[in-house]
Design a protein around this motif. Structure first.
Motif: not given
Length: 474
Positions: A165-190
């Motif tokens: 569960t520690e491994v899963l918590y790290k993956l779920f909670e810590g690997s991707w920060e809030e705001g990591a996914v921006v989906r900015d089509k104009e700049r081509g940045v996902f």
């Protein structure tokens, strides 16, 4: 004021689940478990009845303890054949809007890195209605067939589960920060690479250095279910679980269990009121007491005696086929579900093998409540009042008749008494259950991994300090 009552439906992707032999009843549908409309029909019934969730059990392996073989398990269809539960999440979600979907998966048979992706995918597909029932498994046959030779010892399985569960918590909670996914089509940045982190896990049982493969799902970590009843199991549940399942034959045993789990949760810094405990029962209900009793007697004529002992032997690790029907159940040290042996051998009642088989023939290890809506409602309210349990994990005798009867007869009676919901709360499963946000609270151990880089720095400092002490001979 009476405490509210909650229901989950206890199911399994197999024939009969906890009522061996009843698949042969002319009105039973459980032999259709392999068809999606079996599950979508059930899901729609449960949502009509405002059940919290459908909780789908699972085993990896087969029941070969009884009489030393799996003959009777195969002959009676006792939890074999059994299909994968996680694949049911999407079709159930497609025909419902609110029903939670609790999926059982073991920490003993699948690597946490690939399993994390499967859970996140299902949480995305269900729009945040997924729960994970954390189990450590108890069948030697499962361990042997995945190349492990045999099960780890009981308490060691919980040690592995803690790191899993520690491994899963790290993956779920810590690997991707809030705001990591921006989906900015104009700049081509996902996504912003600076906000996506390797978890750098190197433990006793698992080494997972890299990134989670999925962007954060609606709940990040699915709602955490757990069914620990042994000493190690209760400690694990108190530390991690949001919903706890237990199967006890009496109110006195259940009262002690609930109080212990809540006390341990409080000692771990968690809000004990935010740990929901559901106990296993089977309800046979009809318009009148006489009709319900007649239905129960009809069901009992289809129970498989050998099938019931197949389950009891598998759960306990004791071959009950070696004893005479009148012999008492005695405590034997096993490597299976320790709490089963403790409840049966050390409880308020002395069980014979015959009584055990007849008890377990309908609904497994939980009691069976039979009667009119008023009669059953009175019993449920009494159990809640005396034990502080939050709800009931309802097993079925007949698929889908048992759940249809509960929704038709019992739910309206409980609603009239003001102790059962009349509508779902909005949001994810976690929001429906607890009324807070979609994520685990800050008091949960998973929260410590949300700033994964800070966590890794703290870990590195601890390792460095330990190394210096070792070199200096301290």
């Amino acid at each position: 004021m009476s405490k509210p009552i909650r229901f989950n439906a206890f199911e399994m992707n197999c024939v009969g689940h906890q009522s061996p032999g009843l698949w042969a009843h002319p009105r039973d549908r459980s032999w259709q478990y392999k068809d999606l409309d079996y599950w979508t029909d059930l899901a729609k019934t449960l949502e009509k009845g405002i059940f919290d969730a459908i909780f789908i059990a699972d085993v990896v392996g087969y029941y070969d303890v009884y009489k030393g073989s799996n003959h009777h398990a195969l002959h009676q269809g006792v939890q074999i054949p059994v299909n994968d539960p996680l694949q049911l999440a999407a079709p159930i979600a497609m025909v419902t809007e609110h029903l939670g979907i609790g999926i059982t998966a073991s920490t003993s048979f699948e690597h946490p890195y690939t399993f994390a992706r499967r859970l996140s995918t299902a949480d995305h597909h269900t729009k945040g209605r997924l729960g994970w029932n954390i189990v450590t498994s108890y069948l030697e046959s499962g361990a042997k067939n995945v190349g492990e030779g045999g099960l780890r010892r009981h308490d060691n399985r919980y040690e592995v589960a803690a790191e899993y569960t520690e491994v899963l918590y790290k993956l779920f909670e810590g690997s991707w920060e809030e705001g990591a996914v921006v989906r900015d089509k104009e700049r081509g940045v996902f996504a912003r690479p600076d906000k996506v982190h390797e978890i750098g896990h190197k433990g006793k049982y698992f080494e997972v250095p890299g990134y989670h493969l999925c962007e954060p799902s609606p709940q990040r970590t699915p709602v955490l279910f757990q069914a620990g009843a042994s000493g190690a199991g209760k400690t694990f549940a108190a530390q991690h679980a949001e919903c706890v399942f237990v199967a006890t034959p009496s109110r006195a045993t259940l009262k002690d269990y609930v109080a212990d789990v809540r006390a341990q949760a409080a000692a771990a810094g968690r809000d004990p009121a935010k740990v929901l405990v559901y106990t296993l029962v089977t309800v046979i209900v009809d318009e009148t007491d006489d009709k319900a009793r007649a239905k129960f007697e009809d069901y009992k004529r289809h129970v498989s005696y050998d099938g019931a002992l197949v389950l009891m032997s598998g759960w306990s690790g004791i071959d009950f086929g070696q004893y005479a029907p009148a012999d008492p159940v005695k405590k034997v040290e096993t490597n299976a579900i320790v709490s089963v042996v403790e409840h049966l051998a050390n409880g308020e009642k002395e069980w014979t093998i015959d009584e055990l088989a007849r008890w377990g023939g309908i609904g497994g290890l939980g009691p069976v409540f039979v009667g009119s809506p008023a009669t059953v409602a009175n019993i449920l309210q009494q159990w809640v009042a005396e034990t502080d349990v939050d709800g009931f994990n309802l097993a079925y005798a007949l698929a889908h008749e048992t759940f249809e009867d509960v929704v038709k007869h019992l739910v309206p009676e409980l609603q009239r008494r003001g102790v059962y919901p009349t509508a779902y709360k909005p949001g994810t499963l976690r929001e429906k259950l607890f009324g807070d946000g979609p994520l685990l609270p800050g008091t949960h151990p998973a929260a410590r991994y949300r700033d994964i880089e800070a966590f890794k720095r703290r870990q590195a400092r601890r390792v460095a300090v330990a190394g210096r002490r070792m070199r200096s001979g301290q």
